[in-house]
Design a protein around this motif. Structure first.
Motif, PDB file in Angstrom:
ATOM      1  N   VAL A   1       3.500   7.501   3.100  1.00  0.00           N
ATOM      2  CA  VAL A   1       3.544   6.306   3.950  1.00  0.00           C
ATOM      3  C   VAL A   1       3.315   5.078   3.092  1.00  0.00           C
ATOM      4  O   VAL A   1       2.433   5.078   2.217  1.00  0.00           O
ATOM      5  CB  VAL A   1       2.473   6.375   5.054  1.00  0.00           C
ATOM      6  N   VAL A   2       4.111   4.038   3.323  1.00  0.00           N
ATOM      7  CA  VAL A   2       3.920   2.773   2.619  1.00  0.00           C
ATOM      8  C   VAL A   2       3.704   1.679   3.650  1.00  0.00           C
ATOM      9  O   VAL A   2       4.106   1.807   4.808  1.00  0.00           O
ATOM     10  CB  VAL A   2       5.129   2.416   1.723  1.00  0.00           C
ATOM     11  N   ARG A   3       3.045   0.604   3.210  1.00  0.00           N
ATOM     12  CA  ARG A   3       2.897  -0.573   4.066  1.00  0.00           C
ATOM     13  C   ARG A   3       3.625  -1.732   3.431  1.00  0.00           C
ATOM     14  O   ARG A   3       3.504  -1.976   2.227  1.00  0.00           O
ATOM     15  CB  ARG A   3       1.420  -0.930   4.258  1.00  0.00           C
TER      16      ARG A   3
ATOM     17  N   ARG B   1       4.390  -0.342   8.725  1.00  0.00           N
ATOM     18  CA  ARG B   1       4.211   0.949   8.066  1.00  0.00           C
ATOM     19  C   ARG B   1       5.496   1.762   8.157  1.00  0.00           C
ATOM     20  O   ARG B   1       6.144   1.777   9.212  1.00  0.00           O
ATOM     21  CB  ARG B   1       3.050   1.715   8.707  1.00  0.00           C
ATOM     22  N   VAL B   2       5.816   2.442   7.079  1.00  0.00           N
ATOM     23  CA  VAL B   2       7.049   3.226   7.008  1.00  0.00           C
ATOM     24  C   VAL B   2       6.736   4.575   6.374  1.00  0.00           C
ATOM     25  O   VAL B   2       6.119   4.627   5.300  1.00  0.00           O
ATOM     26  CB  VAL B   2       8.142   2.517   6.168  1.00  0.00           C
TER      27      VAL B   2
ATOM     28  N   GLN C   1       0.847  -1.198   0.000  1.00  0.00           N
ATOM     29  CA  GLN C   1       0.000   0.000   0.000  1.00  0.00           C
ATOM     30  C   GLN C   1       0.874   1.235   0.000  1.00  0.00           C
ATOM     31  O   GLN C   1       1.943   1.248   0.625  1.00  0.00           O
ATOM     32  CB  GLN C   1      -0.922   0.033   1.228  1.00  0.00           C
ATOM     33  N   LEU C   2       0.415   2.274  -0.713  1.00  0.00           N
ATOM     34  CA  LEU C   2       1.127   3.544  -0.758  1.00  0.00           C
ATOM     35  C   LEU C   2       0.127   4.679  -0.555  1.00  0.00           C
ATOM     36  O   LEU C   2      -0.967   4.633  -1.103  1.00  0.00           O
ATOM     37  CB  LEU C   2       1.845   3.741  -2.100  1.00  0.00           C
TER      38      LEU C   2
ATOM     39  N   ALA D   1       9.909   3.416  -3.655  1.00  0.00           N
ATOM     40  CA  ALA D   1       8.950   2.403  -3.221  1.00  0.00           C
ATOM     41  C   ALA D   1       7.841   2.226  -4.259  1.00  0.00           C
ATOM     42  O   ALA D   1       7.342   1.113  -4.476  1.00  0.00           O
ATOM     43  CB  ALA D   1       8.356   2.791  -1.873  1.00  0.00           C
ATOM     44  N   VAL D   2       7.448   3.313  -4.909  1.00  0.00           N
ATOM     45  CA  VAL D   2       6.446   3.220  -5.980  1.00  0.00           C
ATOM     46  C   VAL D   2       6.963   2.343  -7.103  1.00  0.00           C
ATOM     47  O   VAL D   2       6.258   1.472  -7.632  1.00  0.00           O
ATOM     48  CB  VAL D   2       6.084   4.627  -6.506  1.00  0.00           C
TER      49      VAL D   2
END
Length: 403
Positions: free
Chosen positions: A323-325, A338-339, A312-313, A349-350
């Motif tokens: 935030v990403v999961r 979560r980060v 998740q983004l 990350a995308v």
């Protein structure tokens, strides 16, 4: 005295409030038709009756606002300084909100403050308001980034006013009736009944937390006992608040937080605003440091290097942190984490998500409520996920040109 914008004032009050103001300033009600309109007039010093004004009472009629604006204008022109003051204050209060002042006493030239002391004052004021928001959702000895959404959305709506000469002062204006939610509300989604808080509730939460800090410090200085620190966590005393107050009093002769709650009803009844005032001195610093150390020990942070897939983004808009999961494969007991990533790492990350790659990230792991968070993250590498893998092992493979 220049006349204000009467239509602007009328937007921020009701006919009932204006009637209260008129009554409190010696005007008399005469005639009218109930639930439709009333008539009011001042009494002259000689007891002579003068021309009055018409005050509409049915807000559903098409000309209600026009008639109310006219009534405000007539009250201003026919009334004395007291009624004018009330009308001016009405527009100001509604546009600015509850007033919170953070004072810092220094020995520098009047109207100035040493630069670093000023930075501490701003930081302490911001952290105090953030704590007020976070404690509405839950109480904790150490928050970290917990309750982040509520705190950020609240702080985004607070206005910073002008500073004042003398002891250095930061003024914040909080919209008392604005509603803030504990999570993001998507377009078309109904506002939840639970997990919503007004600006006034958050401001009062900050006052209670600061009061708890004051009482805890006094108890520690008198008895040497740290019991009050832990006991007052339920009222909002926490690690972040010890940091806030220490910043307020650092390099100073003392600090003061003053809160004025401006209620329209109190204003038109002629009642004084509700005020709260709390003072802290440099002698409190050591006690706050002790409390901070106790609260920080409860954070139980650990440093880990995790490997996981981005599932998740979320970020407010392009070009901002997000935030990403992660679905964690290894490196932590957490299954999901979560980060919060800075802009360039979020973009990376995308890419990992689009290309079905895993991330190997190092950082400080903390548990907040039901969620694992990784703070101060550093992305070490991208990794290929083997198709035959069950998801618990991956084949690392650093991507050229990305680091």
């Amino acid at each position: 005295m220049n006349a204000p914008d009467f239509r602007e004032i009328a937007r921020h009050l009701t006919d009932r409030q204006l009637a209260l103001a008129l009554q409190n300033n010696g005007w008399q009600k005469y005639g009218g038709q109930e639930n439709l309109y009333s008539r009011w007039r001042p009494i002259s010093e000689g007891g002579e009756r003068v021309r009055g004004i018409l005050l509409p009472q049915d807000a559903e009629t098409e000309d209600y606002f026009e008639l109310l604006s006219q009534a405000v204008a007539q009250a201003w022109k026919m009334g004395d300084g007291d009624i004018r003051s009330v009308l001016e204050r009405a527009a100001t209060l509604h546009s600015l909100g509850d007033e919170v002042k953070f004072h810092k006493e220094t020995r520098s030239q009047r109207g100035t403050i040493p630069w670093t002391a000023g930075e501490d004052l701003h930081a302490g004021a911001q952290k105090s308001m953030v704590v007020g928001a976070k404690t509405r959702k839950s109480k904790a000895a150490y928050f970290g980034n917990a309750n982040y959404f509520l705190a950020k959305s609240f702080l985004d709506s607070v206005l910073m006013g002008q500073t004042e000469v003398g002891s250095y002062v930061i003024t914040a204006y909080v919209p008392p009736e604005e509603v803030y939610t504990e999570r993001k509300i998507n377009p078309g989604e109904t506002m939840p009944l639970l997990g919503r808080h007004t600006g006034r509730e958050i401001t009062l939460g900050m006052v209670d937390a600061l009061s708890a800090a004051r009482e805890s410090v006094d108890h520690f200085k008198a008895s040497g006992s740290t019991h009050g620190f832990v006991e007052n966590v339920r009222r909002g005393f926490c690690y972040e608040l010890t940091q806030a107050v220490r910043a307020l009093i650092r390099d100073s002769d003392g600090a003061e937080i003053e809160v004025e709650l401006n209620s329209a009803e109190d204003l038109f009844r002629g009642e004084p605003a509700q005020r709260h005032r709390l003072e802290f001195s440099p002698s409190d610093y050591s006690a706050l440091e002790t409390a901070g150390n106790i609260f920080a020990a409860t954070a139980a942070a650990e440093y880990v290097t995790v490997l996981g897939a981005v599932t998740q983004l979320e970020r407010p808009k392009p070009g901002e942190p997000g935030v990403v999961r992660l679905d964690v494969f290894s490196g932590s007991r957490a299954k999901k984490m979560r980060v919060r990533l800075k802009v360039e790492d979020y973009d990376l990350a995308v890419d990992a998500h689009r290309n079905n790659l895993a991330l190997r990230i190092r950082g400080r792991q903390e548990v907040e409520g039901r969620y694992f968070w990784l703070y101060d993250p550093e992305i070490l590498e991208l990794a290929q996920i083997r198709p035959e893998s069950s998801g618990e092992t991956v084949e690392p493979g650093k991507q050229e040109g990305l680091f």
